[in-house]
Design a protein around this motif. Structure first.
Motif, PDB file in Angstrom:
ATOM      1  N   HIS A  30      38.474  -8.149  -1.335  1.00  0.00           N
ATOM      2  CA  HIS A  30      38.356  -7.052  -0.379  1.00  0.00           C
ATOM      3  C   HIS A  30      39.057  -7.417   0.918  1.00  0.00           C
ATOM      4  N   GLY A  31      39.493  -6.384   1.649  1.00  0.00           N
ATOM      5  CA  GLY A  31      40.170  -6.595   2.914  1.00  0.00           C
ATOM      6  C   GLY A  31      40.414  -5.270   3.603  1.00  0.00           C
ATOM      7  N   GLY A  32      40.776  -5.335   4.881  1.00  0.00           N
ATOM      8  CA  GLY A  32      40.977  -4.116   5.650  1.00  0.00           C
ATOM      9  C   GLY A  32      39.836  -3.911   6.631  1.00  0.00           C
ATOM     10  N   TYR A  33      39.986  -2.923   7.493  1.00  0.00           N
ATOM     11  CA  TYR A  33      39.018  -2.678   8.564  1.00  0.00           C
ATOM     12  C   TYR A  33      37.615  -2.446   8.021  1.00  0.00           C
ATOM     13  N   MET A  34      36.668  -3.235   8.487  1.00  0.00           N
ATOM     14  CA  MET A  34      35.233  -3.140   8.194  1.00  0.00           C
ATOM     15  C   MET A  34      34.868  -3.438   6.739  1.00  0.00           C
ATOM     16  N   ALA A  35      35.809  -3.931   5.952  1.00  0.00           N
ATOM     17  CA  ALA A  35      35.515  -4.160   4.534  1.00  0.00           C
ATOM     18  C   ALA A  35      34.387  -5.181   4.349  1.00  0.00           C
ATOM     19  N   GLY A  36      34.530  -6.360   4.969  1.00  0.00           N
ATOM     20  CA  GLY A  36      33.516  -7.394   4.809  1.00  0.00           C
ATOM     21  C   GLY A  36      32.155  -6.988   5.339  1.00  0.00           C
ATOM     22  N   PRO A  37      32.071  -6.525   6.593  1.00  0.00           N
ATOM     23  CA  PRO A  37      30.766  -6.126   7.133  1.00  0.00           C
ATOM     24  C   PRO A  37      30.104  -5.001   6.338  1.00  0.00           C
ATOM     25  N   ALA A  38      30.886  -3.996   5.928  1.00  0.00           N
ATOM     26  CA  ALA A  38      30.307  -2.864   5.197  1.00  0.00           C
ATOM     27  C   ALA A  38      29.739  -3.305   3.855  1.00  0.00           C
ATOM     28  N   LEU A  39      30.481  -4.131   3.133  1.00  0.00           N
ATOM     29  CA  LEU A  39      29.995  -4.594   1.829  1.00  0.00           C
ATOM     30  C   LEU A  39      28.767  -5.493   1.991  1.00  0.00           C
ATOM     31  N   PHE A  40      28.757  -6.300   3.053  1.00  0.00           N
ATOM     32  CA  PHE A  40      27.610  -7.172   3.292  1.00  0.00           C
ATOM     33  C   PHE A  40      26.362  -6.353   3.611  1.00  0.00           C
ATOM     34  N   MET A  41      26.513  -5.355   4.479  1.00  0.00           N
ATOM     35  CA  MET A  41      25.365  -4.525   4.850  1.00  0.00           C
ATOM     36  C   MET A  41      24.842  -3.732   3.656  1.00  0.00           C
ATOM     37  N   ARG A  42      25.739  -3.250   2.826  1.00  0.00           N
ATOM     38  CA  ARG A  42      25.304  -2.514   1.637  1.00  0.00           C
ATOM     39  C   ARG A  42      24.506  -3.432   0.702  1.00  0.00           C
ATOM     40  N   LYS A  43      24.885  -4.680   0.670  1.00  0.00           N
ATOM     41  CA  LYS A  43      24.228  -5.634  -0.227  1.00  0.00           C
ATOM     42  C   LYS A  43      22.821  -5.986   0.234  1.00  0.00           C
ATOM     43  N   ILE A  44      22.617  -6.073   1.550  1.00  0.00           N
ATOM     44  CA  ILE A  44      21.334  -6.591   2.039  1.00  0.00           C
ATOM     45  C   ILE A  44      20.355  -5.502   2.480  1.00  0.00           C
ATOM     46  N   LEU A  45      20.868  -4.297   2.796  1.00  0.00           N
ATOM     47  CA  LEU A  45      19.989  -3.268   3.351  1.00  0.00           C
ATOM     48  C   LEU A  45      19.400  -2.360   2.267  1.00  0.00           C
ATOM     49  N   PRO A  46      18.155  -1.916   2.436  1.00  0.00           N
ATOM     50  CA  PRO A  46      17.588  -0.887   1.554  1.00  0.00           C
ATOM     51  C   PRO A  46      18.384   0.412   1.703  1.00  0.00           C
ATOM     52  N   ASP A  47      18.294   1.270   0.705  1.00  0.00           N
ATOM     53  CA  ASP A  47      19.065   2.514   0.707  1.00  0.00           C
ATOM     54  C   ASP A  47      18.859   3.335   1.968  1.00  0.00           C
ATOM     55  N   ARG A  48      17.606   3.594   2.333  1.00  0.00           N
ATOM     56  CA  ARG A  48      17.351   4.486   3.460  1.00  0.00           C
ATOM     57  C   ARG A  48      17.812   3.880   4.784  1.00  0.00           C
ATOM     58  N   THR A  49      17.709   2.581   4.903  1.00  0.00           N
ATOM     59  CA  THR A  49      18.206   1.928   6.112  1.00  0.00           C
ATOM     60  C   THR A  49      19.722   2.036   6.190  1.00  0.00           C
ATOM     61  N   PHE A  50      20.375   1.843   5.058  1.00  0.00           N
ATOM     62  CA  PHE A  50      21.833   1.970   5.022  1.00  0.00           C
ATOM     63  C   PHE A  50      22.257   3.409   5.310  1.00  0.00           C
ATOM     64  N   ASP A  51      21.505   4.383   4.770  1.00  0.00           N
ATOM     65  CA  ASP A  51      21.781   5.800   5.048  1.00  0.00           C
ATOM     66  C   ASP A  51      21.715   6.074   6.547  1.00  0.00           C
ATOM     67  N   LYS A  52      20.674   5.568   7.197  1.00  0.00           N
ATOM     68  CA  LYS A  52      20.516   5.786   8.637  1.00  0.00           C
ATOM     69  C   LYS A  52      21.682   5.192   9.414  1.00  0.00           C
ATOM     70  N   MET A  53      22.150   4.031   8.971  1.00  0.00           N
ATOM     71  CA  MET A  53      23.270   3.386   9.634  1.00  0.00           C
ATOM     72  C   MET A  53      24.534   4.251   9.540  1.00  0.00           C
ATOM     73  N   LEU A  54      24.776   4.802   8.343  1.00  0.00           N
ATOM     74  CA  LEU A  54      25.940   5.660   8.146  1.00  0.00           C
ATOM     75  C   LEU A  54      25.850   6.942   8.969  1.00  0.00           C
ATOM     76  N   LEU A  55      24.699   7.590   8.910  1.00  0.00           N
ATOM     77  CA  LEU A  55      24.522   8.852   9.631  1.00  0.00           C
ATOM     78  C   LEU A  55      24.557   8.668  11.139  1.00  0.00           C
ATOM     79  N   ALA A  56      24.138   7.485  11.597  1.00  0.00           N
ATOM     80  CA  ALA A  56      24.157   7.213  13.033  1.00  0.00           C
ATOM     81  C   ALA A  56      25.573   7.208  13.591  1.00  0.00           C
ATOM     82  N   GLN A  57      26.555   6.906  12.723  1.00  0.00           N
ATOM     83  CA  GLN A  57      27.950   6.900  13.168  1.00  0.00           C
ATOM     84  C   GLN A  57      28.451   8.296  13.509  1.00  0.00           C
ATOM     85  N   LEU A  58      27.738   9.321  13.020  1.00  0.00           N
ATOM     86  CA  LEU A  58      28.184  10.706  13.210  1.00  0.00           C
ATOM     87  C   LEU A  58      27.555  11.364  14.430  1.00  0.00           C
ATOM     88  N   LYS A  59      26.755  10.627  15.173  1.00  0.00           N
ATOM     89  CA  LYS A  59      26.081  11.209  16.344  1.00  0.00           C
ATOM     90  C   LYS A  59      26.828  10.884  17.629  1.00  0.00           C
TER      91      LYS A  59
END
Length: 270
Positions: free
Chosen positions: A241-270
């Protein structure tokens, strides 16, 4: 060791850069795409041009036959052709969804079927599937795109275990943000499909964020270098993997529960 390489989607973006740089490395590279007029400059780098539509069986068969007839074999297939059909799942016409899967999944699968007999016969080969970090998590408004990349990841895992016995490697490349025409096309499509629907506000917010992120996206050479590593390795990794935010995004998806990850994604749209 120099290889015979076929790259689909070579008329723009990452595919075009892959074709140019791999040819400059000394490999024999066939760049395939529908828009052959956009690949004229690749000839100066020694790339051999093929007209190919990954939704058209006849053109894929003809392309593989051309390579095998000229070179005697094929070492590497890079399934790079793809696009992003964005829009709310409720809004996207099913015909558009089918075409998304046809290009991103079935085209890659069919071309793989066509090269495997040649690779099995020679006892070696490599299939490199260009997926996305969006093949590991799904954000709002990109459902069909994510579905296609999730499917490509699953097919790659199954294929890897099927063809290992024949000396064939299967590698998945997962780009994050990379500079290309892909994002602008996807966001234009998003606003066309969902900009004036019940999801309009969300679509406009998403599009605005995506355009800002474009400034931070990595140059395509980041992905080209991952492909180079995979091709050169005696035992390549199953995923890069490579490119902008590739490592952090994959890491967060791996460690976070679904709903926590959902909140993180939706928070970017506010």
């Amino acid at each position: 060791m120099k290889k015979i390489i076929l790259i689909t989607g070579a008329s723009a973006g990452m595919g075009k850069e892959m074709a140019r740089h791999l040819a400059q490395d000394g490999h024999t590279v066939y760049g395939a795409a529908r828009r052959v007029e956009k690949m004229a400059d690749l000839k100066q780098s020694g790339v051999k041009i093929l007209a190919m539509d990954v939704t058209d069986e006849a053109s894929m068969i003809a392309g593989i036959e051309t390579i095998v007839k000229a070179e005697g074999h094929i070492d590497v297939l890079i399934n790079n052709a793809g696009f992003g059909s964005y829009g709310a799942i409720e809004d996207v016409p099913i015909a558009d969804a089918r075409y998304q899967m046809e290009v991103n999944v079935f085209g890659a699968a069919h071309l793989t079927q066509l090269v495997l007999p040649h690779m099995r016969q020679q006892g070696s080969g490599q299939i490199i599937n260009i997926s996305s970090i969006g093949g590991k998590f799904a954000a709002a408004l990109g459902g069909w795109y994510h579905a296609s990349k999730f499917a490509l990841e699953a097919l790659s895992d199954s294929l890897r275990n099927e063809v290992k016995q024949f000396g064939i490697d299967v590698v998945v490349i997962e780009p994050g943000g990379v500079k290309s025409e892909w994002s602008s096309i996807a966001m234009d499509n998003l606003l066309k499909i969902s900009g004036d629907t019940a999801y309009g506000n969300l679509a406009k917010q998403f599009s605005a964020i995506a355009k800002k992120a474009n400034e931070k996206n990595a140059d395509p050479i980041i992905i080209v270098d991952l492909v180079r590593k995979a091709i050169a390795a005696k035992q390549p990794k199953t995923r890069y993997h490579g490119g902008y935010m590739a490592g952090p995004a994959l890491f967060m998806r791996k460690i976070l529960p679904d709903r926590t990850f959902d909140k993180m994604l939706l928070a970017q749209l506010k």
